[in-house]
Design a protein around this motif. Structure first.
Motif, PDB file in Angstrom:
ATOM      1  N   ASN A  31       0.920  -1.076  -0.102  1.00 29.81           N
ATOM      2  CA  ASN A  31      -0.092  -0.124  -0.085  1.00 29.81           C
ATOM      3  C   ASN A  31       0.918   1.341   0.141  1.00 29.81           C
ATOM      4  N   THR A  32       2.217   1.189   0.213  1.00 32.17           N
ATOM      5  CA  THR A  32       3.136   2.303   0.117  1.00 32.17           C
ATOM      6  C   THR A  32       4.093   2.370  -0.810  1.00 32.17           C
ATOM      7  N   ASP A  77       5.616   2.638  -4.462  1.00 34.51           N
ATOM      8  CA  ASP A  77       5.207   3.660  -5.726  1.00 34.51           C
ATOM      9  C   ASP A  77       4.865   3.069  -6.839  1.00 34.51           C
ATOM     10  N   TYR A  92       2.583   1.003  -7.683  1.00 29.09           N
ATOM     11  CA  TYR A  92       1.357   0.883  -7.993  1.00 29.09           C
ATOM     12  C   TYR A  92       0.759   2.372  -8.027  1.00 29.09           C
ATOM     13  N   ASN A 150      -1.313   3.900  -5.192  1.00 21.76           N
ATOM     14  CA  ASN A 150      -0.555   4.539  -4.208  1.00 21.76           C
ATOM     15  C   ASN A 150      -0.163   5.749  -4.649  1.00 21.76           C
ATOM     16  N   ARG A 204      -3.122   8.211  -4.330  1.00 23.07           N
ATOM     17  CA  ARG A 204      -3.360   8.404  -2.997  1.00 23.07           C
ATOM     18  C   ARG A 204      -2.819   9.395  -2.195  1.00 23.07           C
TER      19      ARG A 204
END
Length: 272
Positions: free
Chosen positions: A155-156, A158, A160, A163, A166
């Motif tokens: 989730n953190t 880069d 993706y 992310n 976000r």
């Protein structure tokens, strides 16, 4: 009807599970993509929660690998969930929330979306009980109830796009996008209703499709179980408008358009 709760073990789905922990129609479903080395630990965590709440638990593991795309992972996950819902005559429940809506809109806009892309998570096939909650609301709920959950380190990362989006969206941009979403949602309801009135037929008016455009054509093809990308739809529409009568346009390996003077037909390639 059974509620097929899609629980990854992250904070969002753990909060959803907690909300339905006393519901005897709830079924806990966990899909292990096999993307992270420690993903099996997530499955064990969710299984323990299901046991603690006295709820049925089902899981499936896939070996998609670290290079798996978000789209591939999503398709595999929903195939599992839909199969489970069919077996239990149930409905899928996911933990999508307000921030997911806004971030999905932003991603769709970056990719050049049509009107559907600014009203995501539409339809009644999937229930989303947290859709009006923000991430902050969910975090407060988890804290208030002392819930533990699994942290997904991806989730953190880069790598993706979600992310990156976000992190890039400001509070003001989030509010602006959500305001657009609230306005677009009832419009999508109306448009989808109109499109849903189109019944499968042996022939379709060229003039109607030429005037109404891509969305009518998309619905016509979906009625025949034909699903095309936007560029493919653009090419098919151009063929309907420009091909001389008697010409054929290939839609996919199994279907083609048979262009007539005033109408076109959708036929299978087996008859070619």
């Amino acid at each position: 009807m059974k509620k097929i709760l899609a629980v990854s073990g992250g904070i969002d789905s753990v909060v959803m599970l907690h909300m339905f922990r006393a519901d005897q129609d709830a079924v806990v479903a966990h899909f292990d993509h096999g993307i992270r080395p420690n993903s099996a630990e997530d499955c064990l965590f969710v299984a323990r929660l299901a046991k603690e709440y006295g709820l049925p638990f089902y899981s499936q593991r896939a070996e998609l690998g670290a290079e798996c795309s978000e789209d591939t992972a999503r398709v595999a996950r929903y195939a599992f969930l839909r199969d489970l819902a069919k077996k239990h005559d149930g409905q899928i429940y996911t933990a999508h929330h307000r921030d997911d809506v806004v971030e999905t809109m932003a991603i769709n806009i970056l990719r050049g979306t049509g009107w559907r892309g600014i009203a995501p998570f539409w339809g009644k096939e999937i229930a989303r009980p947290l859709i009006e909650m923000t991430k902050a609301d969910i975090c407060r709920y988890a804290t208030a109830h002392g819930l533990s959950f699994r942290q997904d380190q991806t989730n953190t990362e880069d790598a993706y796009l979600r992310n990156r989006v976000r992190l890039a969206l400001s509070p003001a941009e989030r509010e602006a996008l959500y305001a657009i979403y609230l306005k677009q949602l009832p419009l999508r309801d109306e448009i989808e209703f109109i499109l849903g009135q189109i019944s499968p037929s042996n022939q379709y008016s060229k003039e109607l499709v030429a005037q109404a455009g891509i969305e009518i054509l998309r619905q016509i093809l979906q009625n025949h179980q034909i699903y095309l990308t936007r560029p493919q739809l653009d090419r098919a529409l151009e063929a309907i408008q420009t091909f001389t009568p008697g010409k054929r346009f290939s839609l996919d390996k199994n279907h083609f358009l048979n262009i007539k003077r005033y109408y076109f037909q959708i036929e299978g390639s087996a008859s070619v």
